[in-house]
Design an enzyme around this catalytic site. Structure first.
Site: not given
Ligand SMILES: NC(=O)c1ccc[n+]([C@@H]2O[C@H](COP(=O)([O-])OP(=O)(O)OC[C@H]3O[C@@H](n4cnc5c(N)ncnc54)[C@H](O)[C@@H]3O)[C@@H](O)[C@H]2O)c1
Ligand SMILES: N[C@@H](CCC=O)C(=O)O
Length: 710
Positions: A300, A337
């Site tokens: 990720e 993020c």
């Protein structure tokens, strides 16, 4: 005495709920406890963090510091680093621990993580939060949702998802069969690499694979070592056996390259920047010949997350979008993020949006995290500070850009960057397309009639597809926008900010350059860390089983054809179960049956005359059913090489004038065709010793035939 629980019941998992969150209001008990934990940690000064391998704390002496980003003179911990030799030792220890860990009954394995969640929720909540606040620069609320709530949720929900996976079993069993699948751990070890920005992600990186029976080397981020070490200690206190997760802080490249060069490297579980993940993927690709198994790569990574406002919003909708943008762009200083860093606003709504944003922005206060009143804190370290500063400087100096809020920075005490709002005339300016990972959001304006083109631009202008949000009023606009934006994010929000996914509610992860989209906080992540084994068990008793290899559709005809020349058998013999196509194979397998007819032995055939043979038998010996006129047999489609079928064929019975032998000669081609399958079924029969069956021409024919039959 066994250390594993015998399987005497199906245990039920406790009901899994999201961890309740505390409010930390002034005067509350939780606020006082957190303050105490922070005071204690500050009073204790710099902590020592070891490498932990096979349960042994190793103080290697090669230390690095983790600084407090609110005050970079303050050192949160000195951590001892692993090197290549310690990494090798960690790998060996992990691989050695695997069999016992994987063999542990499921309930004993998940108990470790359920207990860890309870320990974190109660006994260690404030300590881990304090370490996250001081070490990673989070305010109370950000520490609460991350280090307490999300990590408890990961640990508990993963147990529930694992249980659901284990329950996935084949839905059907043919009579006499039991079909199962088991979810084996990967063959080798998992390398877990975690980022600085979420203590919960730190905990989930090694825990998710370990829960599924894997062993893991966990390399934490240098900017989150202390909180991550506390998390590790919680797992140990909860009963994690030595060696299952090896805690190996230290130089990333040395540790990771040792790991990914190892034959037993089985998986990478990574969260961090796109650049590092791509490099690791490339390096792993180049090592493919070294590995025992194809490694599973789960990553990720970065994002360039967007908010887009639809022109149909009313004034209240615009204000709501502005509030959500402040939260999404500036919470934890934009170091999620998922943080919003680009915003697309229709021309007709821009003035209202700008007014709301600048008004709310003016209320933001910034300061050290232990001063509880601040919304905004420091960015993580000098590297991040310099990088983010360079984007603000770019906006300052670029004629297309205007800084409409914030824009200042100061690293004299801590790494503080004001939450900054840039307006840009250029929708492809640097701050609209590159991941900044800091408190900077850029707004561009689009013509109201260019909504569709703007949605396309969102997808085309960056390599990322992590999170995004659409703010719109009518259902029609929501559906239209959602369809246009389908591939632009892994997490898509409608009238909500693009951050703040909750485990058990919004599985999290992005596609394109943002990662493999295996979704932390869902079962889909866990299945990446197992390798299924399918098990079919046949309950039929072995002697009968050995005889039942034919198709039932052929049984009747074979019985009929064999009985006609006088070859009789009772129900239990294999002949009654043999297909006509494989009759010769049956004969070979049980020559006694034939011998009883007084006609055949292993090498000779006596007293059988072609004229005695009924048409049905001849047809069946040729490999055809005894009924019907047209049929297709796959193996009849492949002709054996001529060299194997010539008259001087080495299959020479010793009574050549015998009429039955003539039949066999006629059907030698069929026999060679059938021999491939017969050999599979009756590998021990002596005829296969004959040199023809090791002839290269035959072996090549056999390979082709097996392909046809596959
Ligand atoms: N998509 C997500 O779920 C998610 C979640 C959190 C963070 N992130 C991303 O993470 C980044 C921020 O975190 P970060 O600064 O810790 O990221 P980073 O890539 O700098 O570091 C992540 C980890 O990789 C290690 N690392 C660095 N260089 C390496 C190398 N050459 N070989 C092996 N390991 C190496 C680091 O030590 C750290 O443990 C951002 O890009 C953010 O978008 C993504
Ligand atoms: N899951 C978090 C982001 C994690 C990455 O940093 C969110 O949805 O905001």
């Amino acid at each position: 005495m066994s250390s594993a629980t015998p399987s005497l019941a199906h245990f039920k998992l406790p009901v899994i709920e999201n961890e309740p969150m505390m409010a930390y209001a002034k005067g509350s008990a939780e606020r006082a406890k957190l303050k105490q934990a922070l005071d204690d940690m500050i009073a204790q000064g710099t902590q020592e963090v070891p490498v932990v391998i096979n349960g042994e704390k190793i103080y290697s002496g090669k230390t690095e510091k983790q600084f407090n980003p609110s005050n970079h003179k303050s050192v949160v911990c000195n951590y001892h680093q692993a090197d290549a030799a310690l990494t090798e030792k960690a790998i060996q220890g992990a691989v050695a621990a695997q069999a016992q860990w994987e063999a542990l009954p499921f309930n004993d394995r998940i108990a470790v993580f359920l207990k860890a969640a309870d320990l974190l929720s109660q006994k260690y909540r404030y300590k881990v939060m304090a370490a996250t606040m001081l070490g990673q620069g989070k305010n109370i609320w950000q520490a609460e949702i991350d280090a307490a709530a999300e990590l408890c949720d990961f640990w508990r929900f993963n147990c529930k998802y694992a249980e659901e996976i284990y329950h996935q079993q084949p839905p059907k069993n043919a009579p006499g069969n039991w079909n199962r699948v088991e979810y084996r751990a990967l063959e080798g070890f998992v390398l877990g690499i975690s980022p600085f920005n979420f203590t919960a992600i730190g905990g989930n990186i090694p825990s998710a694979p370990a829960l599924m029976g894997n062993v893991v080397l966990w390399k934490p981020s240098p900017s989150a070592v202390y909180s991550n070490y506390l998390v590790y200690e919680i797992l140990v206190e909860a009963g994690l056996p030595a060696g299952v997760i090896q805690f190996v802080p230290g130089p990333a490249e040395e540790i990771c390259s040792t790991a990914i060069n190892h034959p037993k490297f089985a998986s990478l579980h990574f969260t961090g920047s796109t650049k590092v993940f791509k490099k690791l993927w490339t390096d792993i690709g180049q090592n493919m010949d070294k590995y025992v198994t194809y490694p599973r790569l789960v990553g990720e990574t970065g994002g360039k997350n967007y908010h887009i406002l639809h022109p149909d919003l009313d004034k209240a909708g615009v204000h709501h979008a502005a509030l959500q943008t402040i939260r999404a762009a500036f919470e934890y200083q934009g170091q999620k993020c998922s943080a919003c860093s680009r915003c697309y606003v229709p021309k007709s709504l821009y003035e209202d949006f700008k007014a709301s944003i600048t008004k709310e922005h003016a209320k933001i206060s910034q300061g050290a995290v232990q001063e509880f009143q601040h919304f905004s804190g420091p960015v993580i370290n000098k590297f991040a500070f310099d990088k983010i500063k360079s984007y603000i400087d770019h906006a300052h100096s670029n004629a297309d850009c205007e800084i409409i809020a914030g824009g200042k920075y100061d690293d004299s005490v801590g790494y503080f960057i004001q939450p900054t709002v840039i307006y840009s005339k250029d929708n492809m300016t640097k701050t609209m397309v590159e991941e900044i990972f800091g408190p900077v959001v850029t707004i561009v304006v689009y013509d109201d009639d260019k909504f569709d083109e703007t949605c396309k631009l969102i997808g085309d202008s960056t390599e990322y597809a992590l999170t995004g949000a659409l703010f719109a009023r009518s259902r029609e606009s929501i559906v239209h926008g959602s369809n246009l934006l389908r591939q632009t994010s892994g997490n898509f929000y409608i009238n909500d900010k693009c951050t703040g996914a909750v485990v058990g509610q919004q599985p999290f992860g992005g596609a394109r350059g943002s990662g493999t989209n295996d979704k932390a906080g869902s079962w889909t992540l866990l299945v990446r860390f197992v390798s299924m084994r399918t098990i079919k068990e046949n309950f039929i008793k072995p002697p009968r089983q050995a005889q039942e290899w034919s198709y039932s559709s052929h049984r009747e005809s074979i019985g009929k054809t064999l009985s006609s020349p006088g070859i009789r058998s009772n129900k239990n013999t294999h002949i009654n179960y043999g297909s006509s196509a494989r009759m010769a194979g049956n004969v070979c397998a049980n020559v006694d049956q034939i011998r009883r007819q007084g006609r055949w032995n292993n090498t000779a055939i006596n007293g059988a005359y072609l004229t005695n043979l009924p048409r049905e038998l001849v047809r069946s010996m040729a490999g055809f059913p005894t009924y019907g006129r047209f049929f297709y047999i796959a193996r009849a489609a492949l002709n054996p090489p001529t060299s194997l079928c010539t008259p001087d064929d080495p299959i020479q019975p010793n009574v050549t004038e015998n009429a039955f032998v003539q039949v066999i000669m006629m059907f030698r081609e069929t026999f060679i065709q059938d021999s491939v399958l017969m050999m599979e079924l009756h590998p021990c029969y002596p005829i296969w010793q004959h040199s023809i069956f090791s002839d290269p021409a035959y072996l090549s024919f056999k390979r082709d035939m097996l392909q046809i039959e596959a």
